[in-house]
Design a protein around this motif. Structure first.
Motif, short mmCIF file in Angstrom:
data_model
loop_
_atom_site.label_atom_id
_atom_site.label_comp_id
_atom_site.label_asym_id
_atom_site.label_seq_id
_atom_site.Cartn_x
_atom_site.Cartn_y
_atom_site.Cartn_z
N CYS A 1 -0.34 1.70 -8.51
CA CYS A 1 -0.50 0.35 -7.81
C CYS A 1 -1.13 0.63 -6.44
CB CYS A 1 0.62 -0.42 -7.52
SG CYS A 1 0.84 -1.84 -6.65
N TYR A 2 -2.13 -0.14 -5.83
CA TYR A 2 -2.96 0.04 -4.75
C TYR A 2 -3.34 -1.21 -4.24
CZ TYR A 2 -3.29 4.76 -6.13
OH TYR A 2 -3.30 6.11 -6.52
N LEU A 3 -2.94 -1.38 -2.87
CA LEU A 3 -3.30 -2.68 -1.83
C LEU A 3 -4.17 -2.09 -1.01
CD1 LEU A 3 -0.41 -3.46 -3.25
CD2 LEU A 3 -0.06 -4.57 -0.95
N THR A 4 -5.23 -2.87 -1.01
CA THR A 4 -6.49 -2.82 0.04
C THR A 4 -6.31 -4.04 1.03
OG1 THR A 4 -7.85 -1.53 -1.59
CG2 THR A 4 -8.95 -2.53 0.37
N PHE A 5 -6.35 -3.84 2.08
CA PHE A 5 -6.13 -4.84 2.99
C PHE A 5 -7.60 -5.10 3.83
CE2 PHE A 5 -1.95 -3.08 2.76
CZ PHE A 5 -1.20 -4.12 2.99
N HIS A 6 -8.13 -6.37 3.51
CA HIS A 6 -9.14 -6.82 4.35
C HIS A 6 -9.18 -7.35 5.55
CE1 HIS A 6 -11.35 -5.63 0.69
NE2 HIS A 6 -10.67 -6.45 0.20
N LYS A 7 -7.78 -7.87 5.80
CA LYS A 7 -7.30 -8.78 6.81
C LYS A 7 -5.83 -8.43 7.16
CE LYS A 7 -7.32 -13.29 8.74
NZ LYS A 7 -7.75 -14.72 8.79
#
Length: 510
Positions: A174-180
């Motif tokens: 599971c991966y979270l990519t933060f754009h903001k």
């Protein structure tokens, strides 16, 4: 004739709804041997269009995962020139105003279901407490409310492993990519030195915590709902002492266009089990034009009929208007004579006909339909007022009937298309010498024209009630087809998924 069960996470969660004890990937814990298809009694195939439809429900589960995540307090400190040591803590972190832009799903041939959740926007709220000791031993401590605006992409790769012939999902990839990730203090939307200072301090730590807790919650949800589905599926294929074994019979087949699971389909009845080692299943028997397919072996259906016979369920009692309709199917002299002879002037309301199977029904699946052979007894008793019941008619007959099954408006319909009856035993109290063979002829015609349809209709009604008691009627089943071939039957359909079901089942499982 199709049954299933419910959800895990997003697409896979709903896939479990319809694929009881869904597919499991190859693992050391499950050894299916070199010829696993030979033990396959039930197969389920879900195609890509179904996965795309079900993926629309992903947002509800993802939102629930965020809401149920328990975020720990975040603490840290850092030495700053002139300011000394600066310490901070974020407490009472909660999620508000969560929304999801879109969700995408892919079936990969690496035995995984890949889900991409695009642009998850969330507002995190809580309290920031900070303090620092200046170079001249000046100590200041403050506590302010904060808001964190975030925009996140979430990537899930749900892998399926097998333990004890049951599915165990693993959503830890599971991966979270933060754009903001923007911090606001006390509602101040303008940048300032304090805001910039703590944004720099906590941004990296906050990202790690959010990823860890959200992904941990998603994995926990997948485990909880899978257990819920396994229990639901087990209940669906159990009715008192009759149980269908839906544990895995083979590794899954996952392709870009479908996912397929194979189950034993053995019938367990009072500690005894059927045995299947010569299944005719092959993946080529199923196509990809419909959303959902169920394949049932002749062995599984025949074993169910055997268990029903052993459990004394193949018994039907007919009274009143139903009995009248059977014996008065036509207004002829022969009919009137037969009725007078059998009932001896007794009212239909004071009579009862019992129909039951004397032998285990033999079931054969053919292109023409399901062929059922059985030795059946019919007994008509009259109930004189104040007297013991009297047997007026007793027959044993060998019946061969070909039945075609359809599922229309959430009702199972069994239609006999070809029937043959041979009377083996005939006893009538009013005609013990059997001097009038026309009576037997009339009764045989009555059985063919009205009796067999009445019995099959009663069985269809009972099966419909049984399936609905397991909540099958909650699903929107579209244009189902029941296709029989030599040795197996295929149920294929499209479906619509009532949006409230996923969230309801999710909430019940927590």
């Amino acid at each position: 004739m199709c049954w299933a069960g419910r959800m895990m996470l997003g697409t896979f969660s709903i896939l479990l709804v319809l694929v009881p004890a869904a597919a499991a990937a190859a693992a050391a814990a499950c050894d299916f041997g070199p010829f696993p298809y030979r033990a396959t009694g039930i197969v389920c195939r879900m195609t890509k269009p179904a996965a795309l439809l079900l993926n629309k429900e992903t947002a509800q589960v993802i939102q629930a995962a965020f809401r149920n995540a328990k975020f720990p307090n975040i603490t840290g400190e850092r030495s700053m020139r002139l300011l000394g040591r600066v310490a901070y803590g974020l407490t009472n972190i909660q999620v508000n105003d969560l929304s999801i832009e879109r969700s995408e799903v892919e079936l990969k041939e690496d035995n995984a279901i890949h889900i991409a959740i695009k642009n998850v926007t969330a507002l995190f709220k809580g309290t920031l407490t900070y303090g620092y000791a200046g170079a001249w031993f000046l100590q200041l401590f403050h506590s302010v409310d904060f808001e964190i605006e975030s925009s996140i992409d979430l990537q899930l790769s749900i892998r399926l492993t097998c333990q004890k012939d049951q599915v165990v999902p693993d959503a830890s990839d599971c991966y979270l990519t933060f754009h903001k990730l923007t911090l606001h203090l006390q509602g101040d939307k303008q940048p300032g030195w304090l805001k910039q200072l703590f944004t720099d301090f906590i941004s990296f730590t906050l990202k790690l915590v959010l990823k860890r807790e959200v992904c941990k919650e998603i994995n926990a949800v997948s485990q909880t709902l899978t257990n819920f589905i396994l229990d639901l599926a087990a209940d669906f294929v159990r009715d008192k002492d009759i149980i269908v074994d839906i544990s895995l019979a083979s590794d899954p087949v996952i392709r870009a266009s479908y996912i397929e699971s194979h189950h034993k389909g053995l019938v367990l009845y009072r500690n005894s089990s059927s045995v299947l080692s010569d299944s005719v299943f092959s993946p080529s028997l199923l196509t990809e034009s419909r959303m959902l397919y169920f394949w049932f072996s002749e062995h599984s259906l025949s074993s169910l009929a055997s268990a029903a016979f052993s459990d004394g369920r193949l018994v039907l009692n007919l009274t009143g208007e139903t009995l009248q309709d059977l014996f008065e199917m036509e207004d002829t002299e022969v009919q009137r004579k037969a009725v007078q002879m059998v009932f001896q002037g007794t009212s239909y309301n004071d009579s009862v006909a019992k129909v039951w199977s004397l032998s285990q029904p033999q079931i054969s699946l053919q292109p023409e339909g399901t062929v059922v052979r059985a030795l059946v007894a019919v007994e008509v008793s009259i109930l004189p007022a104040g007297e013991e019941p009297q047997v007026a008619l007793y027959m044993e007959k060998e019946i061969t009937v070909t039945i075609q099954a359809t599922y229309v408006e959430k009702k199972l319909i069994l239609q006999p298309v070809d029937s043959r009856v041979e009377i083996k035993v005939f006893k009538c109290t009013a005609d013990p010498s059997r001097k009038d063979p026309s009576i037997q002829s009339f009764l045989q015609d009555m059985i063919l024209v009205a009796g067999i349809p009445e019995v099959t209709s009663s069985i269809a009604s009972a099966l419909t009630s049984l399936m609905n008691s397991k909540r099958l009627d909650l699903f929107d089943i579209i244009d189902p087809e029941i296709i029989t071939r030599k040795g197996y039957v295929i149920v294929q359909l499209d479906f619509g998924f009532p949006s409230h079901l996923l969230l309801n089942f999710f909430e019940k499982s927590l």
